[in-house]
Motif scaffolding. Structure first.
Motif, mmCIF file in Angstrom:
data_model
loop_
_atom_site.group_PDB
_atom_site.id
_atom_site.type_symbol
_atom_site.label_atom_id
_atom_site.label_comp_id
_atom_site.label_asym_id
_atom_site.label_seq_id
_atom_site.Cartn_x
_atom_site.Cartn_y
_atom_site.Cartn_z
ATOM 1 N N VAL A 95 0.842 -1.193 0.000
ATOM 2 C CA VAL A 95 0.000 0.000 0.000
ATOM 3 C C VAL A 95 0.883 1.251 0.000
ATOM 4 C CG1 VAL A 95 -1.608 1.373 1.369
ATOM 5 C CG2 VAL A 95 -1.945 -1.086 1.140
ATOM 6 N N ASP A 96 0.560 2.181 -0.904
ATOM 7 C CA ASP A 96 1.300 3.439 -0.944
ATOM 8 C C ASP A 96 0.574 4.471 -0.074
ATOM 9 O OD1 ASP A 96 2.535 5.794 -1.474
ATOM 10 O OD2 ASP A 96 2.477 5.611 -3.657
ATOM 11 N N PRO A 97 1.199 4.927 1.013
ATOM 12 C CA PRO A 97 0.504 5.853 1.916
ATOM 13 C C PRO A 97 0.064 7.149 1.230
ATOM 14 C CG PRO A 97 2.818 5.578 2.544
ATOM 15 C CD PRO A 97 2.522 4.560 1.505
ATOM 16 N N VAL A 98 0.768 7.555 0.190
ATOM 17 C CA VAL A 98 0.373 8.768 -0.529
ATOM 18 C C VAL A 98 -1.005 8.578 -1.157
ATOM 19 C CG1 VAL A 98 0.929 10.236 -2.501
ATOM 20 C CG2 VAL A 98 2.731 9.541 -0.931
ATOM 21 N N GLU A 99 -1.225 7.390 -1.706
ATOM 22 C CA GLU A 99 -2.522 7.077 -2.309
ATOM 23 C C GLU A 99 -3.614 7.006 -1.236
ATOM 24 O OE1 GLU A 99 -3.293 7.134 -5.280
ATOM 25 O OE2 GLU A 99 -5.230 6.122 -5.360
ATOM 26 N N VAL A 100 -3.254 6.468 -0.075
ATOM 27 C CA VAL A 100 -4.203 6.407 1.044
ATOM 28 C C VAL A 100 -4.690 7.811 1.404
ATOM 29 C CG1 VAL A 100 -4.436 5.907 3.501
ATOM 30 C CG2 VAL A 100 -3.240 4.289 2.013
ATOM 31 N N ARG A 101 -3.743 8.745 1.494
ATOM 32 C CA ARG A 101 -4.102 10.106 1.916
ATOM 33 C C ARG A 101 -4.875 10.850 0.838
ATOM 34 N NH1 ARG A 101 1.519 10.376 3.102
ATOM 35 N NH2 ARG A 101 1.736 8.921 4.814
ATOM 36 N N ARG A 102 -4.683 10.459 -0.403
ATOM 37 C CA ARG A 102 -5.466 11.091 -1.455
ATOM 38 C C ARG A 102 -6.932 10.674 -1.334
ATOM 39 N NH1 ARG A 102 -7.745 10.388 -5.974
ATOM 40 N NH2 ARG A 102 -7.301 8.183 -6.185
ATOM 41 N N ARG A 103 -7.154 9.420 -0.920
ATOM 42 C CA ARG A 103 -8.531 8.915 -0.883
ATOM 43 C C ARG A 103 -9.207 9.139 0.460
ATOM 44 N NH1 ARG A 103 -8.260 3.095 -3.645
ATOM 45 N NH2 ARG A 103 -10.436 3.150 -3.035
ATOM 46 N N ILE A 104 -8.411 9.379 1.495
ATOM 47 C CA ILE A 104 -8.972 9.661 2.812
ATOM 48 C C ILE A 104 -8.428 11.020 3.255
ATOM 49 C CG2 ILE A 104 -9.207 8.856 5.179
ATOM 50 C CD1 ILE A 104 -8.698 6.032 4.174
ATOM 51 N N GLY A 105 -9.248 12.045 3.125
ATOM 52 C CA GLY A 105 -8.794 13.404 3.395
ATOM 53 C C GLY A 105 -8.853 13.751 4.872
ATOM 54 N N MET A 106 -8.277 14.899 5.202
ATOM 55 C CA MET A 106 -8.227 15.267 6.619
ATOM 56 C C MET A 106 -8.361 16.774 6.791
ATOM 57 S SD MET A 106 -5.556 13.806 9.362
ATOM 58 C CE MET A 106 -6.173 13.485 11.001
ATOM 59 N N VAL A 107 -9.072 17.152 7.859
ATOM 60 C CA VAL A 107 -9.176 18.558 8.253
ATOM 61 C C VAL A 107 -8.651 18.652 9.683
ATOM 62 C CG1 VAL A 107 -10.746 20.464 8.712
ATOM 63 C CG2 VAL A 107 -11.129 18.983 6.737
ATOM 64 N N PHE A 108 -7.844 19.656 9.954
ATOM 65 C CA PHE A 108 -7.128 19.690 11.223
ATOM 66 C C PHE A 108 -7.775 20.632 12.228
ATOM 67 C CE2 PHE A 108 -4.385 18.269 7.921
ATOM 68 C CZ PHE A 108 -3.670 17.228 8.487
ATOM 69 N N GLN A 109 -7.249 20.549 13.434
ATOM 70 C CA GLN A 109 -7.807 21.307 14.552
ATOM 71 C C GLN A 109 -7.751 22.809 14.307
ATOM 72 O OE1 GLN A 109 -6.115 19.841 18.117
ATOM 73 N NE2 GLN A 109 -7.247 21.223 19.436
ATOM 74 N N LYS A 110 -6.552 23.283 13.970
ATOM 75 C CA LYS A 110 -6.422 24.703 13.670
ATOM 76 C C LYS A 110 -6.483 24.882 12.161
ATOM 77 C CE LYS A 110 -3.093 27.263 15.278
ATOM 78 N NZ LYS A 110 -1.717 27.442 15.787
ATOM 79 N N PRO A 111 -7.267 25.863 11.688
ATOM 80 C CA PRO A 111 -7.296 26.099 10.247
ATOM 81 C C PRO A 111 -5.869 26.308 9.733
ATOM 82 C CG PRO A 111 -8.854 27.554 11.384
ATOM 83 C CD PRO A 111 -8.090 26.827 12.436
ATOM 84 N N ASN A 112 -5.502 25.558 8.696
ATOM 85 C CA ASN A 112 -4.123 25.675 8.209
ATOM 86 C C ASN A 112 -4.062 25.874 6.700
ATOM 87 O OD1 ASN A 112 -5.024 23.127 7.625
ATOM 88 N ND2 ASN A 112 -3.179 22.072 8.233
ATOM 89 N N PRO A 113 -4.686 26.963 6.207
ATOM 90 C CA PRO A 113 -4.587 27.209 4.765
ATOM 91 C C PRO A 113 -3.140 27.485 4.378
ATOM 92 C CG PRO A 113 -5.541 29.108 5.875
ATOM 93 C CD PRO A 113 -5.417 28.025 6.902
ATOM 94 N N PHE A 114 -2.809 27.188 3.125
ATOM 95 C CA PHE A 114 -1.478 27.529 2.631
ATOM 96 C C PHE A 114 -1.384 29.053 2.520
ATOM 97 C CE2 PHE A 114 -2.159 23.383 0.284
ATOM 98 C CZ PHE A 114 -1.415 22.643 1.179
#
Lengths: 266, 292
Positions: A95-114
C-alpha cells in the motif's frame, strides 16, 4: 425511547454494518514503547458521521491520524492490527501511503490554509495529483460544497490568510473535498472557532454526509450528539463503547460512558 | 501614587529603574559598536578616497601607485562570488532539507549536526590547507578559480546549512500536514510549501555566508591565488586574484602610497558587500510580502 424504536435502530445497525467503509481490527498504536491506543476494533459506516469522543489524551486524535497514515510522520509511532479500507489493509505491504491520503482526506484542529491565494489553496491538491482540465470548475465545486462560494467568489485570488478563522476552516474543508476523498477525517475542526462559525460547519457536515463518510474527533459532547450517527467513546487508549449516537447519549451500556456523557467526570 | 501603598510604589519605582538601566546598557553597547565601525570607515575613507576614481577600477596592478588599480582583483572576486554561490547554495540547501525533512531525528542526524556545527568553527586557514591538498594537488585543478571557489564553498557550507535548517524549522508543522493530507509526496510538500516559506531565512543565511567568503584571505593565499595579476580570468580554470589578496599585498609594501591604495581597495570591497546585502534585503522583503 420505546422498544419498537430500539428494535428499529438495532436493525439499522445490522444493516449499516454491511455498508462499512473502514474497519478497525485490534488496532494498537505505540509511541516508541508507550501504548497510546489499545486493541481498538469498530466499523465506520459509509455516508454516516462517526464521532470519536473522550477526555484529552485518550488517544482519539492518534487513532484518527492512523486512518489515513498521518502517523507515519510522527517519530517513533507504530501501528499494530489492521485498518481495512474497502477490504484492503491500509498498513499492508504494497500500500502506498500517498494514495491512502489522497482517498482519505483530513481537516485539522487549527485552520491551516497555505499562505497562497484562495484559488491556489483549492487547486494545488488536484494539480499535484495530475488533474487535467478546467481548474476554474475544479475550484468552484468544492467551494460551493463547503458553503464558502458566496463569500469568496469575487476574491478568489486574494490571500487565504485574509479570511476569518471560520472561513479559513471551511476553505480547508473545501481543499480536502477538491480531492473527492471517500472519507473525510476531522480532528476537532471547530475547537478554534466561535459558536457561529461552529454552527456553519455543523450544518455543512450534514449536507456533506450524502456524498462522503465523515469521522470527527471532538471534545464537545453536544456537538457529537447533534451531528453524529455513531459514537465511539475512548478513555486511556481503550475503546469503552461504540454504538449509535442516540444510545451512547441516552442509554449507554457501560457506566463509564454514562458518567462521561452526563459530565460527571472528564 | 493612586491604587498602591507606599511600599508597592517604591517597589515599582525600583523595577522601572532596573528596566531603564538595562535599556541604557544595551544602547551603550550598540552605539560603541557603531562608533568603532564609523571610526574605521572614516580612517579608510581619509586614506583611500583620493585614489578612488574610474582609473583605479579600470587598471591592473602596477609597480607605480599612480597607475595601479583593482581591475583583476575585482573581476576575480566577482567570479569567485558567483562560482561559490553556484556550488554552495544547492549543496547547502539540499543538505539542510535532507536533514530537516527526510532523515528524521535519529542518532545519525545528531552526529551530523554536531559535526557541522564544529566545522563552522574550524579556522579558515585549515580549509585552505585542505583545498591545497585536495583540489590543487590531488584533483589537479591547479591554482585556479575553481580550486578557490571549491575551497571557499567548503568553508561556508556549514554556515549555509545551519542557517537554512533554522529557517526550515520555523515553517509550521501544520503546513506540512495540510500538504501531506492531500496526497502530496514528501518532495512535493517540500518544494511547494516548505521551501518557499523558508526562502527569506535561507537567503539571509546564504548572503551572510557569501559575504564572509568575499572577505576571506587566508584560504586563497594557502591555495596560491596570485598576488600580481595583469590579465582577467576567462574561465574557471584560469588563475586569479581577489580583492582581499590585493589589499593584503598592498598593505605589506613599504611605500605609503600603497597603503592608501589598500584603503581604496577596502572601500571597493565594502561597496561590493553593501550591494550584496542590499540585494538580499530587497529579495527578502519582496518574498516576505508575497507570503503574507
Amino acid at each position: 425511547m420505546n422498544v419498537a424504536q430500539e428494535m428499529l435502530e438495532s436493525k439499522a445497525v445490522v444493516k449499516a454494518k454491511k455498508k462499512s467503509i473502514i474497519e478497525l481490527k485490534d488496532v494498537s498504536i505505540y509511541y516508541d514503547e508507550e501504548r497510546a491506543v489499545n486493541n481498538v476494533s469498530f466499523k465506520i459506516r459509509r455516508n454516516k458521521i462517526t464521532a470519536i469522543i473522550g477526555p484529552s489524551g485518550c488517544g482519539k486524535s492518534t487513532l484518527l491520524r492512523a486512518l489515513n497514515r498521518m502517523n507515519d510522520f510522527v517519530e517513533g509511532a507504530r501501528v499494530e492490527g489492521e485498518v481495512l479500507f474497502s477490504r484492503d489493509n491500509l498498513y499492508g505491504k504494497d500500500v502506498d501511503p500517498v494514495e491512502v491520503r489522497r482517498r482519505i482526506g483530513m481537516v485539522f484542529q487549527k485552520p491551516n490554509p497555505f499562505p497562497k491565494s484562495i484559488y491556489n489553496n483549492i487547486s494545488w491538491g488536484p494539480e499535484i495529483n495530475g488533474y487535467q482540465g478546467s481548474t476554474d470548475e475544479l475550484v468552484e465545486r468544492p467551494l460551493k460544497q463547503a458553503a464558502l462560494w458566496e463569500e469568496v467568489q469575487h476574491r478568489l485570488h486574494e490571500p487565504a490568510l485574509n479570511l476569518s478563522g471560520g472561513q479559513q476552516q471551511r476553505l480547508c474543508i473545501a481543499r480536502a473535498l477538491a480531492m473527492e476523498p471517500e472519507v473525510l477525517l476531522m480532528d476537532e475542526p471547530c475547537s478554534a472557532l466561535d459558536p457561529i462559525s461552529t454552527a456553519h460547519i455543523e450544518d455543512l457536515l450534514f449536507q456533506l454526509k450524502s456524498r462522503y463518510t465523515i469521522v470527527i474527533v471532538t471534545h464537545n459532547m453536544q456537538q457529537a450528539s447533534r451531528i453524529s450517527d455513531y459514537t465511539a467513546f475512548m478513555e486511556m487508549g481503550d475503546l469503552i463503547e461504540f454504538n449509535v449516537t442516540r444510545r451512547i447519549f441516552t442509554r449507554p451500556a457501560i457506566a463509564r460512558t454514562e458518567e462521561y456523557v452526563t459530565g460527571r467526570f472528564g | 501614587m493612586p491604587f498602591s501603598t507606599e511600599k508597592e510604589s517604591l517597589n515599582l519605582i525600583r523595577r522601572h529603574k532596573k528596566a531603564k538601566l538595562f535599556a541604557r546598557f544595551c544602547a551603550l553597547v550598540t552605539w560603541s559598536g557603531v562608533l568603532l565601525l564609523a571610526v574605521l570607515l572614516y580612517q579608510v575613507s581619509v586614506d583611500g578616497f583620493r585614489w578612488l576614481d574610474w582609473q583605479f577600477i579600470e587598471s591592473f596592478p602596477s609597480r607605480f601607485p599612480d597607475r595601479a588599480g583593482v581591475k583583476s582583483a575585482l573581476v576575480g572576486t566577482i567570479w569567485l562570488i558567483i562560482m561559490v554561490a553556484l556550488i554552495s547554495i544547492p549543496v547547502g540547501v539540499s543538505t539542510a532539507l535532507y536533514l530537516e525533512e527526510f532523515v528524521g531525528k535519529g542518532k545519525i542526524a545528531k552526529i551530523i549536526e554536531v559535526n557541522i556545527a564544529n566545522l563552522a568553527g574550524v579556522p579558515s586557514i585549515v580549509y585552505g590547507i585542505l583545498g591545497l591538498a585536495v583540489f590543487v594537488r590531488f584533483m589537479d585543478l591547479e591554482r585556479s578559480l575553481i580550486s578557490g571557489a571549491l575551497t571557499m564553498s567548503l568553508l561556508i557550507l556549514p554556515v549555509i546549512i545551519i542557517a537554512s535548517r533554522e529557517a526550515i524549522k520555523t515553517v509550521p508543522m501544520s503546513i506540512r500536514d495540510a500538504a501531506l493530507s492531500l496526497g502530496a509526496t514528501r518532495w512535493q510538500t517540500t518544494w511547494s510549501h516548505v521551501l518557499p516559506a523558508s526562502f527569506p531565512g535561507i537567503m539571509t543565511g546564504v548572503i551572510l555566508a557569501l559575504s564572509r567568503a568575499i572577505g576571506e584571505t587566508a584560504p586563497l593565499i594557502m591555495i596560491g591565488a596570485l598576488t600580481f595579476v595583469a590579465f582577467l580570468p576567462e574561465g574557471p580554470m584560469d588563475s586569479f586574484t581577489a580583492l582581499p589578496i590585493q589589499i593584503y599585498n598592498w598593505v605589506s609594501r613599504p611605500q605609503e602610497e600603497f597603503h592608501e591604495l589598500a584603503a581604496a581597495g577596502i572601500i571597493i570591497l565594502l561597496l561590493v558587500l553593501l550591494i550584496m546585502n542590499s540585494a538580499a534585503i530587497f529579495i527578502r522583503s519582496k518574498t516576505e510580502r508575497r507570503l503574507k
